[in-house]
Design a protein around this motif. Structure first.
Motif, PDB file in Angstrom:
ATOM      1  N   LEU A  55     -40.983   6.135  -8.762  1.00 56.47           N
ATOM      2  CA  LEU A  55     -39.672   6.033  -8.108  1.00 56.47           C
ATOM      3  C   LEU A  55     -39.665   4.883  -7.096  1.00 56.47           C
ATOM      4  O   LEU A  55     -38.698   4.126  -6.989  1.00 56.47           O
ATOM      5  CB  LEU A  55     -39.327   7.346  -7.394  1.00 56.47           C
ATOM      6  N   SER A  56     -40.761   4.760  -6.345  1.00 56.63           N
ATOM      7  CA  SER A  56     -40.846   3.701  -5.341  1.00 56.63           C
ATOM      8  C   SER A  56     -40.978   2.323  -5.978  1.00 56.63           C
ATOM      9  O   SER A  56     -40.457   1.342  -5.449  1.00 56.63           O
ATOM     10  CB  SER A  56     -42.030   3.971  -4.396  1.00 56.63           C
ATOM     11  N   ILE A  57     -41.680   2.251  -7.115  1.00 58.57           N
ATOM     12  CA  ILE A  57     -41.794   0.975  -7.841  1.00 58.57           C
ATOM     13  C   ILE A  57     -40.399   0.460  -8.211  1.00 58.57           C
ATOM     14  O   ILE A  57     -40.093  -0.734  -8.072  1.00 58.57           O
ATOM     15  CB  ILE A  57     -42.640   1.160  -9.128  1.00 58.57           C
ATOM     16  N   ILE A  58     -39.535   1.372  -8.669  1.00 58.78           N
ATOM     17  CA  ILE A  58     -38.163   0.991  -9.031  1.00 58.78           C
ATOM     18  C   ILE A  58     -37.452   0.387  -7.832  1.00 58.78           C
ATOM     19  O   ILE A  58     -36.798  -0.657  -7.918  1.00 58.78           O
ATOM     20  CB  ILE A  58     -37.381   2.212  -9.572  1.00 58.78           C
ATOM     21  N   LYS A  59     -37.614   1.022  -6.656  1.00 54.94           N
ATOM     22  CA  LYS A  59     -36.964   0.521  -5.440  1.00 54.94           C
ATOM     23  C   LYS A  59     -37.476  -0.861  -5.063  1.00 54.94           C
ATOM     24  O   LYS A  59     -36.700  -1.761  -4.736  1.00 54.94           O
ATOM     25  CB  LYS A  59     -37.217   1.483  -4.265  1.00 54.94           C
ATOM     26  N   VAL A  60     -38.787  -1.007  -5.094  1.00 57.05           N
ATOM     27  CA  VAL A  60     -39.408  -2.276  -4.683  1.00 57.05           C
ATOM     28  C   VAL A  60     -38.955  -3.415  -5.599  1.00 57.05           C
ATOM     29  O   VAL A  60     -38.548  -4.484  -5.126  1.00 57.05           O
ATOM     30  CB  VAL A  60     -40.949  -2.151  -4.701  1.00 57.05           C
ATOM     31  N   VAL A  61     -39.014  -3.176  -6.921  1.00 56.73           N
ATOM     32  CA  VAL A  61     -38.607  -4.208  -7.875  1.00 56.73           C
ATOM     33  C   VAL A  61     -37.137  -4.561  -7.676  1.00 56.73           C
ATOM     34  O   VAL A  61     -36.754  -5.741  -7.685  1.00 56.73           O
ATOM     35  CB  VAL A  61     -38.862  -3.733  -9.325  1.00 56.73           C
ATOM     36  N   ALA A  62     -36.298  -3.546  -7.481  1.00 58.15           N
ATOM     37  CA  ALA A  62     -34.862  -3.785  -7.310  1.00 58.15           C
ATOM     38  C   ALA A  62     -34.569  -4.587  -6.044  1.00 58.15           C
ATOM     39  O   ALA A  62     -33.736  -5.500  -6.053  1.00 58.15           O
ATOM     40  CB  ALA A  62     -34.120  -2.457  -7.259  1.00 58.15           C
ATOM     41  N   ILE A  63     -35.255  -4.251  -4.942  1.00 53.23           N
ATOM     42  CA  ILE A  63     -35.020  -4.969  -3.686  1.00 53.23           C
ATOM     43  C   ILE A  63     -35.448  -6.426  -3.818  1.00 53.23           C
ATOM     44  O   ILE A  63     -34.736  -7.340  -3.382  1.00 53.23           O
ATOM     45  CB  ILE A  63     -35.756  -4.279  -2.515  1.00 53.23           C
ATOM     46  N   ILE A  64     -36.609  -6.653  -4.436  1.00 58.97           N
ATOM     47  CA  ILE A  64     -37.079  -8.032  -4.628  1.00 58.97           C
ATOM     48  C   ILE A  64     -36.091  -8.799  -5.524  1.00 58.97           C
ATOM     49  O   ILE A  64     -35.737  -9.948  -5.239  1.00 58.97           O
ATOM     50  CB  ILE A  64     -38.498  -8.049  -5.228  1.00 58.97           C
ATOM     51  N   ALA A  65     -35.620  -8.162  -6.598  1.00 51.45           N
ATOM     52  CA  ALA A  65     -34.650  -8.803  -7.495  1.00 51.45           C
ATOM     53  C   ALA A  65     -33.349  -9.108  -6.760  1.00 51.45           C
ATOM     54  O   ALA A  65     -32.729 -10.166  -6.955  1.00 51.45           O
ATOM     55  CB  ALA A  65     -34.374  -7.899  -8.696  1.00 51.45           C
ATOM     56  N   MET A  66     -32.936  -8.190  -5.868  1.00 55.44           N
ATOM     57  CA  MET A  66     -31.712  -8.407  -5.109  1.00 55.44           C
ATOM     58  C   MET A  66     -31.861  -9.580  -4.133  1.00 55.44           C
ATOM     59  O   MET A  66     -30.931 -10.374  -3.953  1.00 55.44           O
ATOM     60  CB  MET A  66     -31.344  -7.147  -4.348  1.00 55.44           C
ATOM     61  N   ILE A  67     -33.032  -9.679  -3.500  1.00 55.99           N
ATOM     62  CA  ILE A  67     -33.292 -10.796  -2.586  1.00 55.99           C
ATOM     63  C   ILE A  67     -33.249 -12.123  -3.347  1.00 55.99           C
ATOM     64  O   ILE A  67     -32.589 -13.078  -2.924  1.00 55.99           O
ATOM     65  CB  ILE A  67     -34.652 -10.607  -1.875  1.00 55.99           C
ATOM     66  N   VAL A  68     -33.942 -12.157  -4.491  1.00 59.04           N
ATOM     67  CA  VAL A  68     -33.950 -13.376  -5.323  1.00 59.04           C
ATOM     68  C   VAL A  68     -32.532 -13.696  -5.796  1.00 59.04           C
ATOM     69  O   VAL A  68     -32.083 -14.850  -5.738  1.00 59.04           O
ATOM     70  CB  VAL A  68     -34.903 -13.208  -6.532  1.00 59.04           C
ATOM     71  N   GLY A  69     -31.802 -12.668  -6.261  1.00 59.46           N
ATOM     72  CA  GLY A  69     -30.429 -12.865  -6.723  1.00 59.46           C
ATOM     73  C   GLY A  69     -29.522 -13.355  -5.610  1.00 59.46           C
ATOM     74  O   GLY A  69     -28.659 -14.228  -5.826  1.00 59.46           O
ATOM     75  N   GLY A  70     -29.712 -12.820  -4.397  1.00 57.05           N
ATOM     76  CA  GLY A  70     -28.918 -13.239  -3.245  1.00 57.05           C
ATOM     77  C   GLY A  70     -29.131 -14.705  -2.909  1.00 57.05           C
ATOM     78  O   GLY A  70     -28.168 -15.450  -2.661  1.00 57.05           O
ATOM     79  N   PHE A  71     -30.386 -15.128  -2.921  1.00 50.23           N
ATOM     80  CA  PHE A  71     -30.686 -16.545  -2.660  1.00 50.23           C
ATOM     81  C   PHE A  71     -30.109 -17.436  -3.756  1.00 50.23           C
ATOM     82  O   PHE A  71     -29.625 -18.539  -3.492  1.00 50.23           O
ATOM     83  CB  PHE A  71     -32.201 -16.766  -2.526  1.00 50.23           C
ATOM     84  N   ALA A  72     -30.132 -16.946  -5.013  1.00 45.86           N
ATOM     85  CA  ALA A  72     -29.559 -17.719  -6.130  1.00 45.86           C
ATOM     86  C   ALA A  72     -28.058 -17.891  -5.948  1.00 45.86           C
ATOM     87  O   ALA A  72     -27.509 -18.972  -6.189  1.00 45.86           O
ATOM     88  CB  ALA A  72     -29.860 -17.012  -7.452  1.00 45.86           C
ATOM     89  N   ILE A  73     -27.378 -16.820  -5.509  1.00 44.08           N
ATOM     90  CA  ILE A  73     -25.933 -16.886  -5.264  1.00 44.08           C
ATOM     91  C   ILE A  73     -25.627 -17.950  -4.212  1.00 44.08           C
ATOM     92  O   ILE A  73     -24.690 -18.745  -4.346  1.00 44.08           O
ATOM     93  CB  ILE A  73     -25.390 -15.511  -4.820  1.00 44.08           C
ATOM     94  N   MET A  74     -26.457 -17.989  -3.148  1.00 47.23           N
ATOM     95  CA  MET A  74     -26.241 -18.972  -2.072  1.00 47.23           C
ATOM     96  C   MET A  74     -26.536 -20.402  -2.533  1.00 47.23           C
ATOM     97  O   MET A  74     -25.793 -21.334  -2.262  1.00 47.23           O
ATOM     98  CB  MET A  74     -27.110 -18.630  -0.860  1.00 47.23           C
ATOM     99  N   MET A  75     -27.632 -20.578  -3.250  1.00 48.16           N
ATOM    100  CA  MET A  75     -28.081 -21.926  -3.627  1.00 48.16           C
ATOM    101  C   MET A  75     -27.199 -22.563  -4.696  1.00 48.16           C
ATOM    102  O   MET A  75     -26.896 -23.752  -4.636  1.00 48.16           O
ATOM    103  CB  MET A  75     -29.528 -21.868  -4.133  1.00 48.16           C
ATOM    104  N   TYR A  76     -26.774 -21.753  -5.678  1.00 45.34           N
ATOM    105  CA  TYR A  76     -26.040 -22.319  -6.806  1.00 45.34           C
ATOM    106  C   TYR A  76     -24.528 -22.119  -6.711  1.00 45.34           C
ATOM    107  O   TYR A  76     -23.789 -22.485  -7.616  1.00 45.34           O
ATOM    108  CB  TYR A  76     -26.579 -21.742  -8.119  1.00 45.34           C
ATOM    109  N   GLY A  77     -24.105 -21.502  -5.585  1.00 48.53           N
ATOM    110  CA  GLY A  77     -22.671 -21.411  -5.313  1.00 48.53           C
ATOM    111  C   GLY A  77     -21.877 -20.639  -6.343  1.00 48.53           C
ATOM    112  O   GLY A  77     -20.781 -21.045  -6.726  1.00 48.53           O
TER     113      GLY A  77
END
Length: 452
Positions: free
Chosen positions: A152-174
């Motif tokens: 259950l915790s692995i799912i949370k960790v992977v999702a949070i990391i993916a969200m952080i990466v996705g958030g930076f992608a949204i900012m960088m690529y507009g």
């Protein structure tokens, strides 16, 4: 069911590490963070850093005692030993109270999350289902419980990391207009509500970290506590920076902080409003997983605390009963039955009850942390210098850091009473302590004196 004499040592390093994640990364982050953001604005990041530093000191104090003497009951036992039986009684039962209130908040949030998919189904129905499911899991062998918590915790960790990466992608690529670092200061400034806003946010911030002390309780069921406990505790600062500070930093960069609401998870709301509907559905699944994981860890912690207190005659003797797999089944059953109160609350009360529940949980959490710090301080005061040098996991910056953390915890309790919307938590908390004190002198102490 049989009355086996002791708990089984079935938890490995990875089980313990992810159980701490399970307790600390849950409703406080995925749902409660909206309230903290509204109170402090982008400056909520400072509140999480300050609160995280204090929590790390609490964990190091607990770790020093747990490695030195790993026992069932953990910090309740240490409080009894170093501060007196009354302190141990108050600490143990307040921790159980903390876990119950946190679970009520978690099951409430679970019902709210399910509304994202099933808006016409009554909230209490989901709460009832999750209480029965988690109760059944906690009756399994502790290794089964640890494995479930790990995944259950692995799912949370992977999702949070993916969200952080996705958030930076949204900012960088507009991908979206109006995203970027400027969101941190454009909507009223970095600290829109001043220092008062940061102080007000501590109610939710400290609630978010509540439950991380379950690491100390795992010591009696850890295969190698001298090795596993330090490794789990030393990972706390990285977790706090990654899973709280960096996550909320990205969140507030891609979405104006003053538009974050409290209708469901702000994480799901933000990605849904950015038209990333697929991401919003995935994130809703993640926050549901996070809630289940947190409830799972909290029932485990409270149950083991009841078991440890029963061994010291500070709780009814039937809490000592274990299954053939070494699981304290009576405590799990009692916790599950009491959690049915959460079903009733979700049936009769509006969604605004979450802040009240969270603030009451904050009082109980901070009280327990204060007792942990005071117990460690007294242990060191009574310990000969030569023995202190032999400690395998000593608190850093002794004695300045523990004393500053004690002062900070006392400050948080005062803060609860200062703000009108959290004042009820101080009244309930002090009433709880007064009730426990009366129970101790009327029953526990008298019973001990009669036997003596």
């Amino acid at each position: 069911m049989q009355n086996t004499s002791q708990l089984k040592r079935g938890l490995s390093v990875r089980h313990i590490r992810f159980m701490a994640l399970g307790s600390a990364i849950g409703t406080g982050l995925f749902y409660g963070s909206a309230g903290a953001i509204q109170a402090a604005g982008p400056a909520v990041l400072l509140a999480y850093i300050i609160g995280g530093a204090a929590v790390f000191m609490v964990m190091r104090a607990l770790g020093e005692m747990a490695v030195h003497n790993p026992v069932p009951g953990s910090f309740s036992h240490y409080a009894s030993h170093y501060l007196g039986p009354l302190a141990g009684f108050l600490t143990g039962w307040t921790y159980i109270f903390e876990m119950l209130v946190v679970c009520l908040a978690d099951v409430t949030a679970f019902g709210l999350y399910m509304k994202f998919w099933f808006p016409h189904v009554d909230q209490w129905i989901w709460v009832l289902g999750i209480v029965f499911f988690i109760g059944a899991i906690n009756l399994c062998n502790v290794k089964v419980f640890g494995e479930m918590e790990f995944w259950l915790s692995i799912i949370k960790v992977v999702a949070i990391i993916a969200m952080i990466v996705g958030g930076f992608a949204i900012m960088m690529y507009g991908f979206e207009q109006g995203t970027g670092f400027s969101n941190l200061w454009e909507h009223g400034g970095f600290m829109p509500n001043g220092v008062t806003g940061i102080i007000a946010s501590f109610t939710v911030v400290m609630f978010a970290f509540g439950g991380i002390e379950v690491i100390g309780i795992t010591a009696s069921e850890a295969k190698n506590p001298v090795y596993s406990i330090p490794r789990a505790i030393n990972a706390v600062p990285v977790r706090i920076l990654l899973f709280y500070v960096l996550t909320l930093f990205v969140l507030m960069c891609i979405y104006p902080w003053n538009q974050v609401g409290q209708n469901g998870s702000p994480f799901v709301q933000i990605f849904s409003s950015l038209q990333f509907n697929y991401a919003a559905h995935i994130l809703n699944l993640v926050v549901i997983t996070a809630a289940i994981s947190a409830i799972n860890s909290d029932i485990f912690g409270a149950g083991r605390m009841m078991y440890g207190m029963a061994q010291k005659k500070q709780a009814p003797a039937f809490f000592n009963k274990l299954t053939k797999h070494g699981v304290p089944w009576v405590t799990v059953l009692v916790m599950s039955v009491i959690l049915l109160v959460g079903v009733w609350l979700n049936y009769i009360l509006p969604e605004e009850i979450f802040l009240i529940i969270a603030s009451i949980a904050t009082f109980a959490t901070v009280w327990v942390w204060l007792m942990i710090l005071l117990s460690q301080y007294m242990m060191r005061q009574k310990m000969p210098a030569e023995e202190a040098k032999q400690l395998q996991f000593p608190v850093p910056f002794w004695p300045i850091a523990p004393m500053l953390t004690i002062a900070f915890m006392a400050f948080i309790i005062v803060v609860l009473g200062y703000f009108p919307h959290t004042r009820v938590a101080l009244y309930v908390g002090l009433g709880w302590v007064a009730l426990l004190t009366a129970c101790y002198f009327l029953w526990v102490k008298k019973s001990g004196e009669k036997k003596a």
